[in-house]
Write a protein that holds these residues in place. Sequence first.
Motif, PDB file in Angstrom:
ATOM      1  N   LEU A  13      -7.611 -24.977 -53.771  1.00  0.00           N
ATOM      2  CA  LEU A  13      -6.750 -23.920 -53.241  1.00  0.00           C
ATOM      3  C   LEU A  13      -5.384 -24.471 -52.893  1.00  0.00           C
ATOM      4  CD1 LEU A  13      -9.263 -22.000 -50.961  1.00  0.00           C
ATOM      5  CD2 LEU A  13      -8.231 -21.167 -53.079  1.00  0.00           C
ATOM      6  N   CYS A  14      -5.368 -25.678 -52.346  1.00  0.00           N
ATOM      7  CA  CYS A  14      -4.083 -26.284 -51.963  1.00  0.00           C
ATOM      8  C   CYS A  14      -3.232 -26.543 -53.196  1.00  0.00           C
ATOM      9  CB  CYS A  14      -4.335 -27.592 -51.213  1.00  0.00           C
ATOM     10  SG  CYS A  14      -2.826 -28.448 -50.740  1.00  0.00           S
ATOM     11  N   LEU A  15      -3.858 -27.116 -54.246  1.00  0.00           N
ATOM     12  CA  LEU A  15      -3.091 -27.447 -55.436  1.00  0.00           C
ATOM     13  C   LEU A  15      -2.690 -26.219 -56.223  1.00  0.00           C
ATOM     14  CD1 LEU A  15      -4.918 -30.634 -56.702  1.00  0.00           C
ATOM     15  CD2 LEU A  15      -2.699 -30.481 -55.594  1.00  0.00           C
ATOM     16  N   ALA A  16      -3.427 -25.115 -56.066  1.00  0.00           N
ATOM     17  CA  ALA A  16      -3.070 -23.892 -56.777  1.00  0.00           C
ATOM     18  C   ALA A  16      -1.859 -23.226 -56.167  1.00  0.00           C
ATOM     19  CB  ALA A  16      -4.252 -22.920 -56.759  1.00  0.00           C
ATOM     20  N   ALA A  17      -1.498 -23.595 -54.950  1.00  0.00           N
ATOM     21  CA  ALA A  17      -0.343 -23.025 -54.268  1.00  0.00           C
ATOM     22  C   ALA A  17       0.924 -23.744 -54.695  1.00  0.00           C
ATOM     23  CB  ALA A  17      -0.529 -23.138 -52.760  1.00  0.00           C
ATOM     24  N   PRO A  18       2.088 -23.141 -54.480  1.00  0.00           N
ATOM     25  CA  PRO A  18       3.343 -23.774 -54.881  1.00  0.00           C
ATOM     26  C   PRO A  18       3.694 -25.026 -54.104  1.00  0.00           C
ATOM     27  CG  PRO A  18       3.614 -21.403 -54.577  1.00  0.00           C
ATOM     28  CD  PRO A  18       2.260 -21.756 -54.037  1.00  0.00           C
ATOM     29  N   CYS A  19       2.957 -25.329 -53.017  1.00  0.00           N
ATOM     30  CA  CYS A  19       3.201 -26.533 -52.217  1.00  0.00           C
ATOM     31  C   CYS A  19       4.574 -26.513 -51.556  1.00  0.00           C
ATOM     32  CB  CYS A  19       3.054 -27.803 -53.060  1.00  0.00           C
ATOM     33  SG  CYS A  19       1.422 -28.013 -53.800  1.00  0.00           S
ATOM     34  N   TRP A  20       4.977 -25.359 -51.043  1.00  0.00           N
ATOM     35  CA  TRP A  20       6.238 -25.285 -50.323  1.00  0.00           C
ATOM     36  C   TRP A  20       6.123 -26.009 -48.984  1.00  0.00           C
ATOM     37  CZ3 TRP A  20       9.876 -24.009 -53.403  1.00  0.00           C
ATOM     38  CH2 TRP A  20       9.686 -23.032 -54.378  1.00  0.00           C
ATOM     39  N   SER A  21       7.210 -26.545 -48.520  1.00  0.00           N
ATOM     40  CA  SER A  21       7.251 -27.173 -47.199  1.00  0.00           C
ATOM     41  C   SER A  21       8.660 -27.063 -46.658  1.00  0.00           C
ATOM     42  CB  SER A  21       6.839 -28.649 -47.283  1.00  0.00           C
ATOM     43  OG  SER A  21       7.070 -29.297 -46.051  1.00  0.00           O
ATOM     44  N   TRP A  22       8.751 -26.647 -45.385  1.00  0.00           N
ATOM     45  CA  TRP A  22      10.077 -26.558 -44.769  1.00  0.00           C
ATOM     46  C   TRP A  22      10.699 -27.940 -44.602  1.00  0.00           C
ATOM     47  CZ3 TRP A  22      12.180 -22.101 -45.139  1.00  0.00           C
ATOM     48  CH2 TRP A  22      11.416 -20.923 -45.051  1.00  0.00           C
ATOM     49  N   ALA A  23       9.858 -28.994 -44.609  1.00  0.00           N
ATOM     50  CA  ALA A  23      10.370 -30.354 -44.424  1.00  0.00           C
ATOM     51  C   ALA A  23      10.587 -31.058 -45.762  1.00  0.00           C
ATOM     52  CB  ALA A  23       9.394 -31.147 -43.555  1.00  0.00           C
ATOM     53  N   GLU A  24      10.611 -30.316 -46.844  1.00  0.00           N
ATOM     54  CA  GLU A  24      10.745 -30.907 -48.171  1.00  0.00           C
ATOM     55  C   GLU A  24      12.037 -31.710 -48.290  1.00  0.00           C
ATOM     56  OE1 GLU A  24       9.619 -28.862 -52.116  1.00  0.00           O
ATOM     57  OE2 GLU A  24      11.775 -28.531 -51.873  1.00  0.00           O
ATOM     58  N   GLU A  25      11.913 -32.943 -48.763  1.00  0.00           N
ATOM     59  CA  GLU A  25      13.039 -33.858 -48.926  1.00  0.00           C
ATOM     60  C   GLU A  25      13.274 -34.106 -50.412  1.00  0.00           C
ATOM     61  OE1 GLU A  25      14.116 -38.573 -48.028  1.00  0.00           O
ATOM     62  OE2 GLU A  25      12.180 -37.721 -47.432  1.00  0.00           O
ATOM     63  N   LEU A  26      14.489 -33.926 -50.852  1.00  0.00           N
ATOM     64  CA  LEU A  26      14.832 -34.171 -52.246  1.00  0.00           C
ATOM     65  C   LEU A  26      15.062 -35.671 -52.439  1.00  0.00           C
ATOM     66  CD1 LEU A  26      15.521 -32.999 -55.048  1.00  0.00           C
ATOM     67  CD2 LEU A  26      17.907 -32.873 -54.282  1.00  0.00           C
ATOM     68  N   LEU A  27      14.212 -36.295 -53.254  1.00  0.00           N
ATOM     69  CA  LEU A  27      14.366 -37.717 -53.547  1.00  0.00           C
ATOM     70  C   LEU A  27      15.292 -37.961 -54.732  1.00  0.00           C
ATOM     71  CD1 LEU A  27      10.737 -39.151 -53.137  1.00  0.00           C
ATOM     72  CD2 LEU A  27      12.644 -39.255 -51.516  1.00  0.00           C
ATOM     73  N   PHE A  28      15.208 -37.079 -55.740  1.00  0.00           N
ATOM     74  CA  PHE A  28      16.042 -37.255 -56.922  1.00  0.00           C
ATOM     75  C   PHE A  28      16.016 -35.969 -57.738  1.00  0.00           C
ATOM     76  CE2 PHE A  28      16.515 -38.508 -61.442  1.00  0.00           C
ATOM     77  CZ  PHE A  28      17.762 -39.112 -61.375  1.00  0.00           C
ATOM     78  N   GLU A  29      17.150 -35.662 -58.361  1.00  0.00           N
ATOM     79  CA  GLU A  29      17.227 -34.500 -59.233  1.00  0.00           C
ATOM     80  C   GLU A  29      18.257 -34.756 -60.320  1.00  0.00           C
ATOM     81  OE1 GLU A  29      18.449 -30.848 -57.385  1.00  0.00           O
ATOM     82  OE2 GLU A  29      17.401 -29.629 -58.876  1.00  0.00           O
ATOM     83  N   ASP A  30      17.916 -34.386 -61.540  1.00  0.00           N
ATOM     84  CA  ASP A  30      18.862 -34.471 -62.647  1.00  0.00           C
ATOM     85  C   ASP A  30      18.647 -33.257 -63.539  1.00  0.00           C
ATOM     86  OD1 ASP A  30      20.724 -35.172 -64.497  1.00  0.00           O
ATOM     87  OD2 ASP A  30      19.982 -37.211 -64.809  1.00  0.00           O
ATOM     88  N   ARG A  31      19.632 -32.362 -63.560  1.00  0.00           N
ATOM     89  CA  ARG A  31      19.580 -31.184 -64.434  1.00  0.00           C
ATOM     90  C   ARG A  31      20.243 -31.458 -65.778  1.00  0.00           C
ATOM     91  NH1 ARG A  31      18.081 -26.606 -61.752  1.00  0.00           N
ATOM     92  NH2 ARG A  31      17.954 -26.738 -59.483  1.00  0.00           N
ATOM     93  N   PHE A  32      20.811 -32.655 -65.932  1.00  0.00           N
ATOM     94  CA  PHE A  32      21.426 -33.089 -67.189  1.00  0.00           C
ATOM     95  C   PHE A  32      22.604 -32.205 -67.601  1.00  0.00           C
ATOM     96  CE2 PHE A  32      16.810 -34.037 -67.373  1.00  0.00           C
ATOM     97  CZ  PHE A  32      16.893 -35.411 -67.230  1.00  0.00           C
ATOM     98  N   ASP A  33      23.208 -31.535 -66.607  1.00  0.00           N
ATOM     99  CA  ASP A  33      24.363 -30.695 -66.906  1.00  0.00           C
ATOM    100  C   ASP A  33      25.643 -31.517 -67.085  1.00  0.00           C
ATOM    101  OD1 ASP A  33      22.854 -28.372 -66.779  1.00  0.00           O
ATOM    102  OD2 ASP A  33      23.159 -28.148 -64.621  1.00  0.00           O
TER     103      ASP A  33
END
Length: 226
Positions: A13-33
Amino acid sequence: MPRFRVLMAVLGLCLAAPCWSWAEELLFEDRFDEGLSPEWKVVGLDEADYRVRDGALELRVQPGRHAADTPMLMVLLPFETSQTVIASVEVTLLDDFTEPDESAGIFLTDADSREFGAQKRNLNGHLVYSPGNVEFVGEDGEEGDPQQYALKFLPANEGDGPLRIIVRANYAHFQVGPSTDGSYRNFFHSAVRPKEPQRGFCLSASGGPVDREHWVRFDNFKVTRD
């Protein structure tokens, strides 16, 4: 219901959820734009094997390479597998896979090699998610017998959503989603090594033909930590 079945149901059930968290920390992101982030480490790829085009990264599928030293683009990040970390990326084939086990996807890595993957793979002429979903096929009381489990592969369809690796409590889980209708699909999970001094994720494509080029497109790569 046995206690371990209750725990597995809760995990599902936990993994089926989107796993949102208010404390979510962005470690890395690359949209290649705007090209390729300098944080990427090129491992074993020639300059002609990758390119950024039309706002996405494109990798040439490496011919005949299914090994620990398979070429990849890797990013090392400050996290441990005991934490909750989610990596996701959109994967689109520019050329149909034709070779046995030709595949592309995202992988959890140590400092220099792949350990756990979430892939799109050619299996007997069908594009599937790999590794598949482990299903119990035995009778009550046989849950402890590894022979009573089967690996089921499902078709990789457009609209299913990005490939995701969820790392939690020294386990890695393969998930796909969210789809166009907001749903998630759960696949294979496995324990991972807990004591590696460096961790990261990579993008890789291998098993391609030797007489022509196949390319795969990656977009919206993101790693977060709860």
